[in-house]
Write a protein that holds these residues in place. Structure first.
Motif, PDB file in Angstrom:
ATOM      1  N   ASN A  38     -54.674  10.733  43.618  1.00  0.00           N
ATOM      2  CA  ASN A  38     -54.290   9.666  42.683  1.00  0.00           C
ATOM      3  C   ASN A  38     -54.500   8.281  43.290  1.00  0.00           C
ATOM      4  O   ASN A  38     -54.693   7.303  42.567  1.00  0.00           O
ATOM      5  N   GLY A  39     -54.466   8.210  44.606  1.00  0.00           N
ATOM      6  CA  GLY A  39     -54.659   6.926  45.271  1.00  0.00           C
ATOM      7  C   GLY A  39     -56.021   6.791  45.927  1.00  0.00           C
ATOM      8  O   GLY A  39     -56.344   5.753  46.493  1.00  0.00           O
ATOM      9  N   ASN A  40     -56.814   7.845  45.860  1.00  0.00           N
ATOM     10  CA  ASN A  40     -58.144   7.862  46.480  1.00  0.00           C
ATOM     11  C   ASN A  40     -59.130   8.379  45.429  1.00  0.00           C
ATOM     12  O   ASN A  40     -59.342   9.587  45.298  1.00  0.00           O
ATOM     13  N   LEU A  41     -59.718   7.447  44.678  1.00  0.00           N
ATOM     14  CA  LEU A  41     -60.591   7.833  43.565  1.00  0.00           C
ATOM     15  C   LEU A  41     -61.803   8.634  44.018  1.00  0.00           C
ATOM     16  O   LEU A  41     -62.247   9.550  43.332  1.00  0.00           O
ATOM     17  N   ALA A  42     -62.348   8.285  45.183  1.00  0.00           N
ATOM     18  CA  ALA A  42     -63.508   9.020  45.691  1.00  0.00           C
ATOM     19  C   ALA A  42     -63.134  10.470  45.969  1.00  0.00           C
ATOM     20  O   ALA A  42     -63.900  11.393  45.670  1.00  0.00           O
ATOM     21  N   LEU A  43     -61.930  10.686  46.504  1.00  0.00           N
ATOM     22  CA  LEU A  43     -61.455  12.040  46.775  1.00  0.00           C
ATOM     23  C   LEU A  43     -61.232  12.795  45.473  1.00  0.00           C
ATOM     24  O   LEU A  43     -61.591  13.974  45.359  1.00  0.00           O
ATOM     25  N   ARG A  44     -60.652  12.122  44.502  1.00  0.00           N
ATOM     26  CA  ARG A  44     -60.395  12.760  43.200  1.00  0.00           C
ATOM     27  C   ARG A  44     -61.703  13.237  42.569  1.00  0.00           C
ATOM     28  O   ARG A  44     -61.799  14.363  42.076  1.00  0.00           O
ATOM     29  N   SER A  45     -62.713  12.388  42.608  1.00  0.00           N
ATOM     30  CA  SER A  45     -64.014  12.748  42.057  1.00  0.00           C
ATOM     31  C   SER A  45     -64.628  13.911  42.826  1.00  0.00           C
ATOM     32  O   SER A  45     -65.203  14.840  42.237  1.00  0.00           O
ATOM     33  N   LEU A  46     -64.505  13.870  44.141  1.00  0.00           N
ATOM     34  CA  LEU A  46     -65.069  14.917  44.986  1.00  0.00           C
ATOM     35  C   LEU A  46     -64.403  16.266  44.715  1.00  0.00           C
ATOM     36  O   LEU A  46     -65.083  17.307  44.627  1.00  0.00           O
ATOM     37  N   ILE A  47     -63.093  16.270  44.558  1.00  0.00           N
ATOM     38  CA  ILE A  47     -62.376  17.516  44.255  1.00  0.00           C
ATOM     39  C   ILE A  47     -62.797  18.048  42.889  1.00  0.00           C
ATOM     40  O   ILE A  47     -62.984  19.262  42.706  1.00  0.00           O
ATOM     41  N   ASP A  48     -62.961  17.157  41.916  1.00  0.00           N
ATOM     42  CA  ASP A  48     -63.425  17.578  40.588  1.00  0.00           C
ATOM     43  C   ASP A  48     -64.792  18.244  40.675  1.00  0.00           C
ATOM     44  O   ASP A  48     -65.045  19.274  40.032  1.00  0.00           O
ATOM     45  N   ARG A  49     -65.700  17.659  41.467  1.00  0.00           N
ATOM     46  CA  ARG A  49     -67.032  18.235  41.626  1.00  0.00           C
ATOM     47  C   ARG A  49     -66.960  19.589  42.317  1.00  0.00           C
ATOM     48  O   ARG A  49     -67.676  20.527  41.957  1.00  0.00           O
ATOM     49  N   ALA A  50     -66.088  19.679  43.323  1.00  0.00           N
ATOM     50  CA  ALA A  50     -65.938  20.946  44.040  1.00  0.00           C
ATOM     51  C   ALA A  50     -65.463  22.048  43.090  1.00  0.00           C
ATOM     52  O   ALA A  50     -65.972  23.174  43.126  1.00  0.00           O
ATOM     53  N   LYS A  51     -64.523  21.715  42.225  1.00  0.00           N
ATOM     54  CA  LYS A  51     -64.020  22.706  41.272  1.00  0.00           C
ATOM     55  C   LYS A  51     -65.104  23.133  40.292  1.00  0.00           C
ATOM     56  O   LYS A  51     -65.206  24.313  39.925  1.00  0.00           O
TER      57      LYS A  51
END
Length: 238
Positions: free
Chosen positions: A42-55
């Motif tokens: 929630n505080g790291n947009l790049a991480l959020r996007s990366l996790i979405d791609r991984a899923k």
């Protein structure tokens, strides 16, 4: 810009060995992203996007969680980003992004891939000036004017926008990624992105055919088999 952006080759992984490599690459990338920007999506947009791609690429939750837990611990591995450029089969232009704990080893491994297909690794900047370093978002929408207005209201520098088959594609400079993503989500709610990442988009493409295509695909396989290689961008068209 057209539809010249590259989809993730890893999503085509079919065998268990290939999947294991995909999981390993994502795990390393998530670890580095969380270590540098915080482990809270929630505080790291790049991480959020990366996790979405991984899923989307069917990376198991336990792989993602393990990388996040590791990033929150003390010490850990020290990975640095490394980028290599050069000319592949058929005089194509190639950019190889890596995460490495041993840059000398990684450079040697990448150079060997170039050599195996009688191609040449270049110096930094040798081909990247022929690519646009862009943030790319693709999502379902019917009105690109409404999307453009929302981005302009948020003072986002939009490089290009196009609508095709009910999908809007937005291109912005890579340093506008966070602002553009936040503006889209604020205007259109929690939409699901088909593409949500930063890529090198070629300004011109090089058409290859016949045996050169086979050689080029072998080259991509050699690079993607390296643990340190995260992404490969190119301007080949075939």
């Amino acid at each position: 810009m057209g539809r010249a952006y590259q989809n993730r080759k890893e999503s085509m992984a079919k065998t268990s060995d290939q999947k294991a490599k995909v999981y390993s690459k994502y795990g390393r990338e998530i670890y580095v992203c969380a270590k540098s920007g915080g482990a809270d999506p929630n505080g790291n947009l790049a991480l959020r996007s990366l996790i979405d791609r991984a899923k989307k690429d069917q990376v198991p939750t336990h792989v993602i969680d393990k990388a996040l837990d590791k990033a929150q611990g003390s010490g850990g591995e020290d990975f640095d980003t490394a980028r290599y450029e050069g000319f592949g089969p058929g005089n194509t232009m190639v950019i190889v992004d890596c995460l490495s704990d041993n840059p000398n080893r990684t450079f040697g491994d990448v150079r060997t891939c170039f050599n195996k297909v009688k191609s040449k690794i270049g110096t930094q900047g040798s081909v990247s000036h022929m690519f646009d370093h862009s943030a790319i978002f693709v999502f379902s929408a019917e009105d690109e004017e409404a999307v453009l207005e929302a981005l302009m209201m948020a003072d986002v520098d939009v490089t290009d926008i196009e609508l095709e088959d009910g999908k809007v594609t937005v291109f912005t400079p890579n340093n506008e990624y966070g602002k553009a993503r936040a503006a889209i989500l604020e205007a259109f709610g929690e939409i699901e992105f088909d593409v949500d990442e930063i890529q090198f988009v070629p300004q011109v493409t090089t058409e290859i055919s016949g045996e050169t295509v086979e050689q080029f695909e072998r080259f991509l396989d050699l690079l993607n088999d390296l643990d340190d290689v995260q992404r490969v961008f190119h301007n080949a068209e075939y």
